[in-house]
Design a protein around this motif. Structure first.
Motif, short mmCIF file in Angstrom:
data_model
loop_
_atom_site.label_atom_id
_atom_site.label_comp_id
_atom_site.label_asym_id
_atom_site.label_seq_id
_atom_site.Cartn_x
_atom_site.Cartn_y
_atom_site.Cartn_z
N GLU A 1 0.85 -1.20 0.00
CA GLU A 1 0.00 0.00 0.00
C GLU A 1 0.88 1.25 0.00
O GLU A 1 1.92 1.29 0.67
N LYS A 2 0.43 2.25 -0.72
CA LYS A 2 1.19 3.50 -0.82
C LYS A 2 1.41 4.11 0.56
O LYS A 2 0.48 4.23 1.35
N GLY A 3 2.67 4.45 0.85
CA GLY A 3 3.02 5.11 2.10
C GLY A 3 3.32 4.18 3.26
O GLY A 3 3.76 4.64 4.31
N VAL A 4 3.08 2.89 3.11
CA VAL A 4 3.30 1.95 4.21
C VAL A 4 4.78 1.62 4.31
O VAL A 4 5.42 1.26 3.32
N GLU B 1 -4.31 -7.59 16.35
CA GLU B 1 -4.03 -6.18 16.09
C GLU B 1 -2.95 -6.04 15.03
O GLU B 1 -1.87 -6.61 15.15
N LEU B 2 -3.27 -5.25 14.03
CA LEU B 2 -2.37 -4.96 12.93
C LEU B 2 -1.72 -3.60 13.20
O LEU B 2 -2.42 -2.60 13.34
N THR B 3 -0.40 -3.58 13.31
CA THR B 3 0.32 -2.33 13.55
C THR B 3 1.00 -1.94 12.24
O THR B 3 1.75 -2.73 11.66
N ILE B 4 0.71 -0.72 11.79
CA ILE B 4 1.24 -0.23 10.53
C ILE B 4 1.98 1.07 10.77
O ILE B 4 1.44 2.00 11.36
N THR B 5 3.21 1.13 10.29
CA THR B 5 3.97 2.38 10.27
C THR B 5 3.85 2.92 8.86
O THR B 5 4.09 2.19 7.89
N TYR B 6 3.45 4.18 8.76
CA TYR B 6 3.17 4.75 7.45
C TYR B 6 3.57 6.22 7.38
O TYR B 6 3.85 6.85 8.40
#
Length: 109
Positions: A45-48, A59-64
């Motif tokens: 995904e863009k920016g991820v 729980e899904l942890t995303i740094t973006y």
């Protein structure tokens, strides 16, 4: 002149660090296949920048990068993979394409 350049470099580095944010999304993931699918698809995904799904907590942890995407877009992307994202229900067509073991209501295996 060297001091000005050094200060500017430190300032830019500090600003770069502020260009990332983290979000935690509660999902309906069930198993390690779900984990692999979500982490793989979300990484494109863009920016991820980074993705990690904790199967125990779901729980899904995303740094973006907030200049490239938003929490709403990230949640929508999770639903399009076939999983719930916080209060947003999974896209029904995507959910129906998941393997039976990965559908909501199935126990972890």
């Amino acid at each position: 002149m060297i001091l000005v350049f050094a200060f500017a470099s430190v300032t830019l580095c500090a600003q770069e660090a502020k260009k990332e944010d983290t979000i935690t999304i509660k999902t309906s993931a069930v198993c390690s296949m779900c984990k692999e699918r979500i982490e793989n698809k979300m990484s494109f995904e863009k920016g991820v920048k980074a993705v990690n799904l904790d199967l125990k907590t779901k729980e899904l942890t995303i740094t973006y990068r907030p200049d490239k995407t938003t929490p709403e877009k990230l949640r929508t992307a999770v639903t399009k993979i076939g999983y719930d994202a916080d209060e947003m229900p999974a896209d029904i067509k995507a959910h129906n394409k998941l393997p039976e073991c990965c559908k909501k209501g199935n126990e972890s295996h």
